[in-house]
Design a protein around this motif. Structure first.
Motif, PDB file in Angstrom:
ATOM      1  N   PRO A  22       0.791  -1.233   0.000  1.00 58.39           N
ATOM      2  CA  PRO A  22       0.000   0.000   0.000  1.00 58.39           C
ATOM      3  C   PRO A  22       0.822   1.283   0.000  1.00 58.39           C
ATOM      4  O   PRO A  22       0.308   2.330  -0.348  1.00 58.39           O
ATOM      5  N   ARG A  57      -1.227   5.655  -3.784  1.00 58.31           N
ATOM      6  CA  ARG A  57      -1.504   6.855  -3.003  1.00 58.31           C
ATOM      7  C   ARG A  57      -0.278   7.641  -2.592  1.00 58.31           C
ATOM      8  O   ARG A  57      -0.391   8.757  -2.069  1.00 58.31           O
ATOM      9  N   SER A  61       7.428   5.155   0.880  1.00 58.63           N
ATOM     10  CA  SER A  61       7.358   5.599   2.281  1.00 58.63           C
ATOM     11  C   SER A  61       8.408   4.928   3.152  1.00 58.63           C
ATOM     12  O   SER A  61       8.262   4.865   4.369  1.00 58.63           O
ATOM     13  N   ALA A  63      11.998   2.041   3.687  1.00 56.58           N
ATOM     14  CA  ALA A  63      12.384   0.639   3.575  1.00 56.58           C
ATOM     15  C   ALA A  63      11.192  -0.204   4.030  1.00 56.58           C
ATOM     16  O   ALA A  63      10.290   0.307   4.703  1.00 56.58           O
ATOM     17  N   ASP A  64      11.185  -1.477   3.663  1.00 54.12           N
ATOM     18  CA  ASP A  64      10.109  -2.360   4.115  1.00 54.12           C
ATOM     19  C   ASP A  64      10.439  -2.798   5.551  1.00 54.12           C
ATOM     20  O   ASP A  64      11.338  -3.614   5.767  1.00 54.12           O
ATOM     21  N   ILE A  65       9.683  -2.239   6.498  1.00 49.96           N
ATOM     22  CA  ILE A  65      10.013  -2.480   7.920  1.00 49.96           C
ATOM     23  C   ILE A  65       9.852  -3.960   8.274  1.00 49.96           C
ATOM     24  O   ILE A  65      10.522  -4.463   9.175  1.00 49.96           O
ATOM     25  N   GLY A 104      13.780   5.641   3.706  1.00 46.64           N
ATOM     26  CA  GLY A 104      14.479   5.173   2.512  1.00 46.64           C
ATOM     27  C   GLY A 104      13.898   5.752   1.237  1.00 46.64           C
ATOM     28  O   GLY A 104      14.613   5.886   0.229  1.00 46.64           O
ATOM     29  N   GLU A 107      15.512   8.978   0.928  1.00 50.56           N
ATOM     30  CA  GLU A 107      16.936   8.737   0.666  1.00 50.56           C
ATOM     31  C   GLU A 107      17.169   8.383  -0.803  1.00 50.56           C
ATOM     32  O   GLU A 107      18.122   8.840  -1.416  1.00 50.56           O
ATOM     33  N   GLU A 127      13.007   7.703  10.599  1.00 48.87           N
ATOM     34  CA  GLU A 127      13.593   6.466  11.143  1.00 48.87           C
ATOM     35  C   GLU A 127      13.738   6.495  12.658  1.00 48.87           C
ATOM     36  O   GLU A 127      13.598   5.472  13.331  1.00 48.87           O
ATOM     37  N   GLY A 135      19.541   4.922   7.094  1.00 49.80           N
ATOM     38  CA  GLY A 135      20.682   4.043   6.857  1.00 49.80           C
ATOM     39  C   GLY A 135      21.052   3.897   5.400  1.00 49.80           C
ATOM     40  O   GLY A 135      21.784   2.997   5.021  1.00 49.80           O
ATOM     41  N   ARG A 258      26.187   3.474   8.033  1.00 44.87           N
ATOM     42  CA  ARG A 258      25.730   2.082   7.864  1.00 44.87           C
ATOM     43  C   ARG A 258      26.003   1.272   9.143  1.00 44.87           C
ATOM     44  O   ARG A 258      25.163   0.505   9.589  1.00 44.87           O
ATOM     45  N   ARG A 281      -1.143  -0.115  14.470  1.00 46.00           N
ATOM     46  CA  ARG A 281      -1.990  -0.423  13.307  1.00 46.00           C
ATOM     47  C   ARG A 281      -2.859  -1.655  13.566  1.00 46.00           C
ATOM     48  O   ARG A 281      -4.004  -1.721  13.137  1.00 46.00           O
ATOM     49  N   LYS A 285      -7.689  -3.167  14.164  1.00 49.35           N
ATOM     50  CA  LYS A 285      -8.413  -4.334  13.638  1.00 49.35           C
ATOM     51  C   LYS A 285      -9.124  -5.015  14.798  1.00 49.35           C
ATOM     52  O   LYS A 285      -8.488  -5.678  15.617  1.00 49.35           O
TER      53      LYS A 285
HETATM   54  C1  3H9 Z   1      13.821   3.102   6.640  1.00 47.30           C
HETATM   55  O1  3H9 Z   1      13.410   3.585   5.630  1.00 47.30           O
HETATM   56  C2  3H9 Z   1      15.251   2.690   6.844  1.00 47.30           C
HETATM   57  C3  3H9 Z   1      16.200   3.298   5.846  1.00 47.30           C
HETATM   58  O2  3H9 Z   1      16.663   4.555   6.280  1.00 47.30           O
HETATM   59  C4  3H9 Z   1      17.437   2.464   5.691  1.00 47.30           C
HETATM   60  C5  3H9 Z   1      17.273   1.103   5.162  1.00 47.30           C
HETATM   61  C6  3H9 Z   1      18.571   0.444   4.828  1.00 47.30           C
HETATM   62  N1  3H9 Z   1       7.192  -0.977   5.615  1.00 47.30           N
HETATM   63  O3  3H9 Z   1       0.146   3.698   8.443  1.00 47.30           O
HETATM   64  P1  3H9 Z   1      -0.867   3.082   7.549  1.00 47.30           P
HETATM   65  C7  3H9 Z   1       2.078  -0.664   6.226  1.00 47.30           C
HETATM   66  S1  3H9 Z   1      12.777   2.766   7.945  1.00 47.30           S
HETATM   67  C8  3H9 Z   1       6.278  -1.964   5.687  1.00 47.30           C
HETATM   68  O4  3H9 Z   1      -2.052   2.440   8.163  1.00 47.30           O
HETATM   69  P2  3H9 Z   1      -1.460   5.698   6.496  1.00 47.30           P
HETATM   70  C9  3H9 Z   1       1.365  -0.511   7.542  1.00 47.30           C
HETATM   71  O5  3H9 Z   1       1.845  -1.430   8.490  1.00 47.30           O
HETATM   72  C10 3H9 Z   1      11.170   3.240   7.362  1.00 47.30           C
HETATM   73  N2  3H9 Z   1       4.954  -1.726   5.865  1.00 47.30           N
HETATM   74  O6  3H9 Z   1      -1.363   4.116   6.423  1.00 47.30           O
HETATM   75  C11 3H9 Z   1      -0.065  -0.772   7.138  1.00 47.30           C
HETATM   76  O7  3H9 Z   1      -0.235  -2.176   7.012  1.00 47.30           O
HETATM   77  P3  3H9 Z   1      -1.646  -2.861   7.364  1.00 47.30           P
HETATM   78  C12 3H9 Z   1      10.958   4.701   7.361  1.00 47.30           C
HETATM   79  C13 3H9 Z   1       4.560  -0.461   5.982  1.00 47.30           C
HETATM   80  O8  3H9 Z   1      -1.971   6.127   5.182  1.00 47.30           O
HETATM   81  C14 3H9 Z   1      -0.147  -0.163   5.737  1.00 47.30           C
HETATM   82  O9  3H9 Z   1       1.206  -0.078   5.276  1.00 47.30           O
HETATM   83  N3  3H9 Z   1       9.605   5.004   7.007  1.00 47.30           N
HETATM   84  C15 3H9 Z   1       5.469   0.611   5.943  1.00 47.30           C
HETATM   85  O10 3H9 Z   1      -2.157   6.120   7.742  1.00 47.30           O
HETATM   86  C16 3H9 Z   1      -0.748   1.211   5.714  1.00 47.30           C
HETATM   87  O11 3H9 Z   1      -0.083   2.028   6.653  1.00 47.30           O
HETATM   88  C17 3H9 Z   1       8.623   5.123   7.928  1.00 47.30           C
HETATM   89  O12 3H9 Z   1       8.871   5.040   9.111  1.00 47.30           O
HETATM   90  C18 3H9 Z   1       6.839   0.313   5.731  1.00 47.30           C
HETATM   91  N4  3H9 Z   1       7.784   1.288   5.654  1.00 47.30           N
HETATM   92  O13 3H9 Z   1       0.047   6.209   6.640  1.00 47.30           O
HETATM   93  C19 3H9 Z   1       7.230   5.372   7.420  1.00 47.30           C
HETATM   94  N5  3H9 Z   1       4.792   1.769   6.103  1.00 47.30           N
HETATM   95  O14 3H9 Z   1      -2.628  -2.222   6.434  1.00 47.30           O
HETATM   96  C20 3H9 Z   1       6.257   4.448   8.078  1.00 47.30           C
HETATM   97  C21 3H9 Z   1       3.501   1.428   6.234  1.00 47.30           C
HETATM   98  O15 3H9 Z   1      -1.382  -4.304   7.144  1.00 47.30           O
HETATM   99  N6  3H9 Z   1       4.930   4.585   7.562  1.00 47.30           N
HETATM  100  N7  3H9 Z   1       3.352   0.093   6.165  1.00 47.30           N
HETATM  101  O16 3H9 Z   1      -1.908  -2.507   8.814  1.00 47.30           O
HETATM  102  C22 3H9 Z   1       4.096   5.613   7.871  1.00 47.30           C
HETATM  103  O17 3H9 Z   1       4.467   6.565   8.543  1.00 47.30           O
HETATM  104  C23 3H9 Z   1       2.678   5.532   7.384  1.00 47.30           C
HETATM  105  O18 3H9 Z   1       2.405   4.203   7.119  1.00 47.30           O
HETATM  106  C24 3H9 Z   1       2.375   6.365   6.108  1.00 47.30           C
HETATM  107  C25 3H9 Z   1       0.954   6.042   5.621  1.00 47.30           C
HETATM  108  C26 3H9 Z   1       2.464   7.863   6.469  1.00 47.30           C
HETATM  109  C27 3H9 Z   1       3.337   6.060   5.014  1.00 47.30           C
END
Ligand code: 3H9
Length: 697
Positions: A22, A57, A61, A63-65, A104, A107, A127, A135, A258, A281, A285
């Protein structure tokens, strides 16, 4: 080409579109085809420029957490490898950002030569909220665009900025006037036409040069940004990484970033904070509320009671855009309530977080009445009157007589039986508990209390409205104190006995502060007012040797300048009081209690372990649907340290077997029920189970 990445051509521009619903997280299955598409565009002589856009949308957003802690997170191509490839391209790459470019995602955009944003877009590096630092080059590239002072503020807070702020700061190069992708393609064509040079961010040093010459401005920004890090490692690591970006060459700073990232991602604090991200989140449910259920329309809200709770609740709804009518018994009570509301908004104005116009607009959304009939057109009515069953029933009886059919009738009770309240109406299916936490306009937690007969669409409406007003809702069942206050009761049960047996308020409070709580139970009691618990005990025919004696001596806490501690005029700093130490000794003598040294571990075992035990009972009774819901309650409503992930997550890290053993020890020694291990806890300890691995009830 793949399901996740498609490439189209517009003249000499390759438009690479990512589609990983999503939120277009950078999962391995997306990174792989994206890497290939970038290599192909690089090697194709007919391609002169590249646009990276996203379907759905939002832009990427992060990396895949869900991959963190699994081999997929590190599998090639990693995100840093993708960024390096992008940055090395000999043709201009443009990121087309809509929705949110976070972590990410930003980034990756920073590794492009240019960024074009939709006017509603937001960008940020959040992050730190997951106990991490950026990272994939965020800490070394962002300072090169916005300067290290602004970068450290953004990275340590994790808060995103909107498109116009991003343009002003230099994060993006342009804001799309019309269709984002079309504008980004036009932007890329113009860059191709002007022939460059297309300087990658890594080679732009002008914004960091002043700090290289003199770090003092940067260090002041670090100090300000890290003022409140509450024992968390990530904010400090973020600041270190940005400092490295200034003091070290690009590649060295990137390497150190890193290393810091890997350290944090494997640490317990980040695991705890990631757990809380998904827990919040999950809490949305609710078992028994199917996808077909639709929320009821809520256009107008009524609040009964203009006291501290009622006023705060009303402010929450007004802040969320709802018109609110407040009902009180008299005009004088309404005047008092509105004066407080006006004062609270005035504080926001003086702090600069609200404009005078916004304040006036919010004040204009309130109406006032002393007549129940004026609530007849409200879709949701919340009572915040005196916490006594008789009073609540009377209010609900009156509401039943005037509320329109389908209106939701909610009680803000913090302990009472919502089923009994519902039974005082002819429409128990429309009755729900909405337990706000004080100050209600500030605290994010909302316990939604599901009665026996509460209709699924009423629950869903409560969840929907709660999110609209910025709350973190958790659905709980009916019992005395619900999840939060019931566990608080278990946490507090041994407080007096620990004092009598030899601990001091300051020792216990220090154990709590060292654990990461914002304050210990005695400092907290002084802040809230000791007379509240005293009156409550009296009404229940209960006593507390020390708490009662303090109140009898007029020591109600901060408001009287003394309670468990002394407070100097105008100060909130607790000072240990020898008088209190004497009083405790006296009470121990009267009761024939031999005082001894109490260890810090004993304090933890006798306060936090019973709380975990009560959490397990709450799960057994299905008052909470899942352990992570309990963690959300405690981290959002009671100051449980987020770096420990909430009580049930922490229990796993502490070891369930150890907790059961120590509870059994204390149960054997004292015979007290708070220590009797819950059957579920015992079973899990025996099976080697964990709360974080347990599915919903
Ligand atoms: C990173 O990037 C590390 C890097 O620097 C380095 C790497 C090497 N991954 O929040 P919602 C899922 S760390 C996996 O309800 P909204 C969420 O669990 C990451 N899943 O929607 C949910 O699943 P479900 C830095 C993710 O519209 C669904 O998507 N980024 C991720 O209210 C919908 O989410 C962040 O910290 C993800 N990254 O808000 C951003 N993000 O439907 C984290 C979301 O099964 N995300 N999901 O419950 C957010 O802040 C909000 O989700 C966002 C949308 C604002 C994007």
């Amino acid at each position: 080409m793949s399901d996740y990445v498609t490439v189209a051509r517009d003249g000499a521009i390759a438009v690479i579109t990512l589609d990983n619903p999503p939120v277009n997280a950078l999962s391995h299955h997306l990174r792989e085809p994206l890497f290939k598409a970038l290599e192909a565009a690089r090697d194709d002589a007919a391609v002169e420029g590249i646009v990276i856009a996203c379907a759905g949308r939002t832009f990427i957003s992060g990396a895949d957490i869900t991959e963190f802690g699994t081999p997929k997170a590190l599998a090639s191509p990693s995100l840093p490898e993708l960024c390096a490839l992008l940055e090395s391209l000999p043709k201009p790459a443009v990121a087309a950002i809509h929705g949110t470019a976070l972590g990410g995602g930003l980034e990756l955009a920073l590794a492009c030569h240019y960024r074009v944003a939709d006017k509603g877009a937001k960008v940020g590096l959040p992050e730190v909220k997951l106990g991490l630092l950026p990272g994939a080059g965020g800490t070394v590239r962002l300072p090169r665009l916005v300067g290290p002072e602004k970068a450290v503020a953004m990275i340590v807070s994790g808060n995103p900025i909107n498109a116009s702020a991003a343009l002003e700061a230099g994060v993006v190069d342009a804001i799309a006037a019309g269709d984002l992708t079309a504008d980004a393609i036009a932007f890329a064509k113009a860059r191709v036409a002007d022939g460059g040079p297309h300087v990658p961010v890594r080679d732009r040093d002008d914004k960091i040069a002043p700090a290289r010459a003199d770090l003092s401005g940067f260090e002041a920004a670090v100090k300000e940004a890290t003022r409140k890090t509450r024992g968390l490692e990530a904010p400090l690591a973020c600041a270190t990484a940005v400092r490295n970006a200034v003091t070290l060459p690009f590649d060295e700073a990137l390497k150190k970033e890193r290393e810091l990232f890997i350290g944090l991602v494997n640490g317990v604090q980040s695991r705890a904070q990631r757990h809380l991200f998904f827990a919040e989140r999950e809490a949305a449910k609710v078992p028994g509320v199917s996808k077909e259920v639709q929320p009821r329309a809520v256009k107008k809200v009524g609040v009964i009671g203009a006291g501290t709770m009622g006023g705060g609740i009303a402010m929450s709804f007004v802040n969320g855009g709802y018109p609110v009518t407040i009902l009180e018994m008299s005009d004088e009570a309404l005047d008092r309530g509105f004066a407080t509301i006006d004062k609270n908004y005035g504080i926001s104005v003086s702090r600069g977080s609200l404009s005078e116009e916004a304040k006036a607009e919010r004040m204009g959304r309130f109406s006032r009445t002393t007549n129940y009939a004026d609530l007849a057109d409200c879709d949701l009515i919340i009572e915040a009157v005196f916490e006594e069953m008789g009073v609540k029933k009377e209010v609900f009886g009156r509401l039943d007589a005037i509320a329109k059919p389908g209106a939701i009738l909610a009680s803000n009770t913090s302990y009472l039986d919502v089923d009994e309240i519902a039974a005082s109406t002819g429409r128990p299916q429309d009755v729900v508990g909405l337990h706000f936490f004080s100050p209600a306009n500030v605290m994010r937690l909302l316990e939604i209390v599901r009665g026996d007969k509460t209709a699924p669409d009423v629950l869903l409406t409560a969840l929907t409205v709660a999110r609209k007003i910025g709350k973190v809702p958790v659905v709980v069942g009916v019992c005395h104190g619900f999840v939060g206050n019931r566990m608080l009761g278990a946490r507090s049960a041994e407080g007096e006995d620990l004092l009598l047996e030899g601990a001091s308020p300051e020792q216990i409070d220090k154990v709590f502060a060292d654990f990461g709580w914002p304050m210990g139970p005695f400092a907290m009691g002084d802040l809230a007012g000791l007379d509240i618990g005293w009156r409550n005990r009296k009404s229940l025919g209960k006593t507390a040797a020390i708490g009662d004696a303090l109140c009898e001596a007029g020591r109600f806490g901060q408001k009287t300048g003394k309670g468990f501690y002394l407070y100097e005029q105008g100060s909130r700093k607790p000072i240990p009081d020898p008088e209190v130490a004497k009083l405790i000794e006296e009470k121990a003598r009267e009761r024939g209690v031999n005082r001894r040294d109490i260890s810090d571990d004993e304090i933890t075992e006798r306060t936090l372990y019973p709380m975990i035990n009560e959490g397990a009972r709450i799960l057994e009774e299905k008052i909470a649907a899942r352990p992570s819901d309990i963690d959300i309650v405690w981290t959002n409503g009671y100051g449980f340290p987020i770096g420990k992930g909430g009580p049930m997550f922490w229990a796993d890290t502490e070891g369930l077997r150890k907790i059961v053993e120590r509870l059994e020890y204390w149960h054997g020694k004292t015979g007290k029920d708070v220590f009797k291990p819950a059957a579920l806890l015992k079973q899990m300890a025996e099976d080697g189970g964990s709360f974080s691995g347990r599915p919903a009830a």
